[in-house]
Design an enzyme around this catalytic site. Structure first.
Site, PDB file in Angstrom:
ATOM      1  N   ARG A   1      -9.342  13.131  90.761  1.00 42.14           N
ATOM      2  CA  ARG A   1     -10.353  12.346  90.034  1.00 42.14           C
ATOM      3  C   ARG A   1     -11.627  12.139  90.851  1.00 42.14           C
ATOM      4  O   ARG A   1     -12.264  11.085  90.760  1.00 42.14           O
ATOM      5  CB  ARG A   1      -9.795  10.974  89.622  1.00 42.14           C
ATOM      6  CG  ARG A   1      -8.662  11.037  88.630  1.00 42.14           C
ATOM      7  CD  ARG A   1      -9.190  11.333  87.243  1.00 42.14           C
ATOM      8  NE  ARG A   1      -8.125  11.263  86.258  1.00 42.14           N
ATOM      9  CZ  ARG A   1      -7.953  10.249  85.417  1.00 42.14           C
ATOM     10  NH1 ARG A   1      -8.770   9.232  85.441  1.00 42.14           N
ATOM     11  NH2 ARG A   1      -6.976  10.283  84.556  1.00 42.14           N
TER      12      ARG A   1
ATOM     13  N   ARG B   1     -15.939   7.669  87.758  1.00 39.10           N
ATOM     14  CA  ARG B   1     -16.715   6.440  87.628  1.00 39.10           C
ATOM     15  C   ARG B   1     -17.053   5.718  88.924  1.00 39.10           C
ATOM     16  O   ARG B   1     -17.885   4.824  88.929  1.00 39.10           O
ATOM     17  CB  ARG B   1     -16.000   5.486  86.663  1.00 39.10           C
ATOM     18  CG  ARG B   1     -16.096   5.965  85.233  1.00 39.10           C
ATOM     19  CD  ARG B   1     -15.241   5.125  84.311  1.00 39.10           C
ATOM     20  NE  ARG B   1     -13.836   5.425  84.503  1.00 39.10           N
ATOM     21  CZ  ARG B   1     -12.848   4.853  83.820  1.00 39.10           C
ATOM     22  NH1 ARG B   1     -13.117   3.925  82.931  1.00 39.10           N
ATOM     23  NH2 ARG B   1     -11.595   5.195  84.033  1.00 39.10           N
TER      24      ARG B   1
ATOM     25  N   ARG C   1     -22.940   9.271  82.343  1.00 36.98           N
ATOM     26  CA  ARG C   1     -22.127   8.654  81.284  1.00 36.98           C
ATOM     27  C   ARG C   1     -22.903   7.591  80.503  1.00 36.98           C
ATOM     28  O   ARG C   1     -22.530   7.238  79.375  1.00 36.98           O
ATOM     29  CB  ARG C   1     -20.847   8.076  81.868  1.00 36.98           C
ATOM     30  CG  ARG C   1     -19.753   9.096  82.072  1.00 36.98           C
ATOM     31  CD  ARG C   1     -19.066   9.514  80.768  1.00 36.98           C
ATOM     32  NE  ARG C   1     -18.080   8.498  80.375  1.00 36.98           N
ATOM     33  CZ  ARG C   1     -18.222   7.638  79.412  1.00 36.98           C
ATOM     34  NH1 ARG C   1     -19.316   7.658  78.665  1.00 36.98           N
ATOM     35  NH2 ARG C   1     -17.298   6.748  79.140  1.00 36.98           N
TER      36      ARG C   1
ATOM     37  N   ASP D   1     -10.470  16.981  80.788  1.00 37.43           N
ATOM     38  CA  ASP D   1      -9.343  16.055  80.723  1.00 37.43           C
ATOM     39  C   ASP D   1      -8.118  16.809  80.243  1.00 37.43           C
ATOM     40  O   ASP D   1      -8.243  17.799  79.517  1.00 37.43           O
ATOM     41  CB  ASP D   1      -9.640  14.883  79.776  1.00 37.43           C
ATOM     42  CG  ASP D   1      -8.646  13.754  79.994  1.00 37.43           C
ATOM     43  OD1 ASP D   1      -8.840  12.959  80.919  1.00 37.43           O
ATOM     44  OD2 ASP D   1      -7.629  13.705  79.269  1.00 37.43           O
TER      45      ASP D   1
ATOM     46  N   TYR E   1       1.573  11.801  75.627  1.00 35.12           N
ATOM     47  CA  TYR E   1       0.356  11.257  75.000  1.00 35.12           C
ATOM     48  C   TYR E   1       0.350  11.531  73.503  1.00 35.12           C
ATOM     49  O   TYR E   1      -0.057  10.689  72.702  1.00 35.12           O
ATOM     50  CB  TYR E   1      -0.903  11.838  75.656  1.00 35.12           C
ATOM     51  CG  TYR E   1      -1.261  11.146  76.946  1.00 35.12           C
ATOM     52  CD1 TYR E   1      -1.911   9.912  76.932  1.00 35.12           C
ATOM     53  CD2 TYR E   1      -0.944  11.690  78.169  1.00 35.12           C
ATOM     54  CE1 TYR E   1      -2.241   9.259  78.109  1.00 35.12           C
ATOM     55  CE2 TYR E   1      -1.258  11.050  79.350  1.00 35.12           C
ATOM     56  CZ  TYR E   1      -1.907   9.835  79.313  1.00 35.12           C
ATOM     57  OH  TYR E   1      -2.213   9.188  80.486  1.00 35.12           O
TER      58      TYR E   1
HETATM   59  O1  1CP Z   1     -12.382  14.793  89.026  1.00 38.44           O
HETATM   60  C1  1CP Z   1     -11.356  15.183  88.442  1.00 38.44           C
HETATM   61  O2  1CP Z   1     -10.223  15.022  88.902  1.00 38.44           O
HETATM   62  C2  1CP Z   1     -11.541  15.994  87.167  1.00 38.44           C
HETATM   63  C3  1CP Z   1     -11.525  15.259  85.970  1.00 38.44           C
HETATM   64  C4  1CP Z   1     -10.266  14.695  85.343  1.00 38.44           C
HETATM   65  C5  1CP Z   1      -8.907  15.057  85.450  1.00 38.44           C
HETATM   66  C6  1CP Z   1      -8.275  16.085  86.374  1.00 38.44           C
HETATM   67  C7  1CP Z   1     -10.330  13.656  84.376  1.00 38.44           C
HETATM   68  C8  1CP Z   1     -11.580  12.987  83.961  1.00 38.44           C
HETATM   69  N1  1CP Z   1      -9.070  13.456  83.884  1.00 38.44           N
HETATM   70  C9  1CP Z   1      -8.181  14.282  84.543  1.00 38.44           C
HETATM   71  C10 1CP Z   1      -6.733  14.425  84.311  1.00 38.44           C
HETATM   72  C11 1CP Z   1      -6.003  13.361  83.568  1.00 38.44           C
HETATM   73  N2  1CP Z   1      -6.399  12.684  82.445  1.00 38.44           N
HETATM   74  C12 1CP Z   1      -4.691  12.936  83.882  1.00 38.44           C
HETATM   75  C13 1CP Z   1      -3.868  13.524  85.015  1.00 38.44           C
HETATM   76  C14 1CP Z   1      -4.232  12.931  86.317  1.00 38.44           C
HETATM   77  C15 1CP Z   1      -3.805  11.518  86.524  1.00 38.44           C
HETATM   78  O3  1CP Z   1      -2.603  11.250  86.461  1.00 38.44           O
HETATM   79  O4  1CP Z   1      -4.693  10.690  86.789  1.00 38.44           O
HETATM   80  C16 1CP Z   1      -4.312  11.959  82.951  1.00 38.44           C
HETATM   81  C17 1CP Z   1      -2.991  11.207  82.893  1.00 38.44           C
HETATM   82  C18 1CP Z   1      -5.393  11.803  82.042  1.00 38.44           C
HETATM   83  C19 1CP Z   1      -5.462  10.915  80.858  1.00 38.44           C
HETATM   84  C20 1CP Z   1      -6.634  10.024  80.944  1.00 38.44           C
HETATM   85  N3  1CP Z   1      -7.910  10.405  80.608  1.00 38.44           N
HETATM   86  C21 1CP Z   1      -6.713   8.706  81.432  1.00 38.44           C
HETATM   87  C22 1CP Z   1      -5.514   7.897  81.959  1.00 38.44           C
HETATM   88  C23 1CP Z   1      -5.050   6.950  80.912  1.00 38.44           C
HETATM   89  C24 1CP Z   1      -3.653   6.446  81.171  1.00 38.44           C
HETATM   90  O5  1CP Z   1      -2.794   6.738  80.351  1.00 38.44           O
HETATM   91  O6  1CP Z   1      -3.452   5.798  82.204  1.00 38.44           O
HETATM   92  C25 1CP Z   1      -8.054   8.283  81.332  1.00 38.44           C
HETATM   93  C26 1CP Z   1      -8.619   6.937  81.680  1.00 38.44           C
HETATM   94  C27 1CP Z   1      -8.799   9.380  80.819  1.00 38.44           C
HETATM   95  C28 1CP Z   1     -10.265   9.460  80.600  1.00 38.44           C
HETATM   96  C29 1CP Z   1     -10.950  10.098  81.747  1.00 38.44           C
HETATM   97  N4  1CP Z   1     -10.683  11.392  82.187  1.00 38.44           N
HETATM   98  C30 1CP Z   1     -11.499  11.697  83.243  1.00 38.44           C
HETATM   99  C31 1CP Z   1     -12.345  10.547  83.486  1.00 38.44           C
HETATM  100  C32 1CP Z   1     -13.409  10.476  84.543  1.00 38.44           C
HETATM  101  C33 1CP Z   1     -11.980   9.572  82.561  1.00 38.44           C
HETATM  102  C34 1CP Z   1     -12.645   8.222  82.386  1.00 38.44           C
HETATM  103  C35 1CP Z   1     -13.581   8.293  81.218  1.00 38.44           C
HETATM  104  C36 1CP Z   1     -14.975   7.828  81.501  1.00 38.44           C
HETATM  105  O7  1CP Z   1     -15.785   8.472  82.197  1.00 38.44           O
HETATM  106  O8  1CP Z   1     -15.342   6.773  80.949  1.00 38.44           O
END
Ligand code: 1CP
Length: 341
Positions: free
Chosen positions: A26, A30, A39, A75, A150
């Site tokens: 990640r 943010r 964003r 994502d 999911y």
């Molecule tokens: O920088 C990076 O790593 C690349 C971007 C990336 C990746 C690899 C994002 C951006 N998401 C992911 C993978 C992802 N998404 C996972 C696997 C990794 C992990 O376990 O953290 C999972 C479970 C998700 C699902 C997801 N998408 C969540 C988690 C929700 C939960 O169930 O706990 C969230 C908050 C998102 C939205 C998201 N994806 C990525 C970002 C930066 C965000 C936040 C959105 C925003 O900018 O407002």
């Protein structure tokens, strides 16, 4: 074209590089003001669908922090476009109509991800062009169980009642879905490599939701197939990160992934004992350590680095995604320590 910095790629291929490479799960997100600035102008969905903006945020941690690898900004849930299932990011993902009944399952489209997710592959190409071979690019997907959870839960979950209920009540239906999503994910990863991804990471973020014996029986065979078929189809290294239950590490290590991601619930040295010194490991500093101070971060970073020396090769990373409350200056300090500062 040869990469200017291929330390990460060397480690993925099982060669111990001249120093330990580092990136952060990640890392584009943010906690960076530069990400928040983008964003403020576009929604998360729009960002994922705009290749030039994906490339811009993918490169932010390379330019600002100097990490040794880039990870595609996207994502794990955008792949639902191939199923005809809409996801709302708000910012956590939410699916309005979770897939729970036979009728819900019958409605799934199982389209071609090459078409439905064409913007992802365009983003990979844009990232590669913007990187200009400075560091390797990681493509990724969610593992079959995490992806399905999911779809069935409709979002994140504390209990995973719906997906586990489905598994225990109707194992045939569960396995049918796992099989189909696995096939789709192989194509999805293959198309990322054809578009330029150098390495792939598979995130099984919710592996810890299941008891070890159930994970072994109902999830592992699909994960094993995903890794093997992806390796055969692409020829690039595959990193497998199964999070949340160190008890399953020995089982996960039976899968021939090129790199095993280790979360922070086990000491790296203990993890190496379990997976063996012949494997490449990635991890595993607790991301909340970055909420502390330079002295604590340095000490804990050096401890992880020292433990990693016993592995075939070690890629330094956090044990899960970086917190949005992290001061980028402190993340940079951790990276400098790994890189020899
Ligand atoms: O920088 C990076 O790593 C690349 C971007 C990336 C990746 C690899 C994002 C951006 N998401 C992911 C993978 C992802 N998404 C996972 C696997 C990794 C992990 O376990 O953290 C999972 C479970 C998700 C699902 C997801 N998408 C969540 C988690 C929700 C939960 O169930 O706990 C969230 C908050 C998102 C939205 C998201 N994806 C990525 C970002 C930066 C965000 C936040 C959105 C925003 O900018 O407002």
């Amino acid at each position: 074209m040869a990469l200017q910095n291929d330390l990460f790629l060397q480690a993925c291929r099982g060669v111990r590089p001249s120093r330990t490479p580092v990136w952060m799960m990640r890392q584009a997100g943010r906690y960076l003001a530069e990400y928040r600035a983008i964003r403020a102008k576009v929604s998360f969905t729009e960002l994922c669908r705009t290749p030039e903006l994906c490339a811009e945020v993918t490169l932010q941690p390379i330019d600002i922090l100097g990490v040794d690898a880039a990870i595609l900004f996207s994502d794990i849930l955008v792949v639902f476009d191939a199923l005809g299932v809409d996801v709302i990011f708000d910012p956590a993902p939410r699916i309005e109509q979770p897939v729970r009944t036979a009728a819900d399952i019958a409605r799934l489209r199982w389209g071609d991800p090459r078409e439905a997710c064409d913007y992802v592959f365009a983003a990979v190409r844009a990232c590669k062009a913007a990187l200009a071979d400075r560091v390797p690019l990681i493509g990724f997907c969610g593992a079959p169980f995490t992806t399905l959870s999911y779809l069935v839960e409709g979002g994140g979950s504390r209990t995973f009642e719906h997906i586990k209920g489905l598994l225990f009540r109707e194992p045939g239906v569960f396995h049918g879905l796992m099989e189909k999503i696995t096939g789709l994910l192989v194509t999805y990863l293959q198309a990322q490599v054809e578009s330029g991804a150098d390495v792939l990471q598979i995130f099984d973020s919710w592996a810890g939701a299941l008891a070890p014996e159930d994970y072994r029986e109902h999830v592992l065979p699909h994960l094993d197939r995903l890794v093997r078929e992806t390796q055969a189809a692409t020829g690039v290294p595959v990193i497998l990160f199964a999070r949340g239950n160190a008890n399953i590490l020995a089982d996960v290590a039976t899968i021939p992934a090129d790199v095993l991601g280790i979360d922070w619930t086990i000491e790296l040295g203990a993890a190496i004992d379990v997976v063996g010194e012949g494997r490449v490991v990635q991890g595993n500093l607790d991301p909340t350590v970055l909420l502390s101070n330079p002295a604590t971060i340095e000490a804990k970073t050096r401890a992880v680095l020292a433990a990693g020396r016993r592995a075939k090769a070690h890629i330094f990373n956090l044990g899960h995604g970086i917190s949005k409350h992290t001061d980028p200056g402190l993340a940079k300090r951790m990276i400098e320590v790994v890189q020899g500062g």
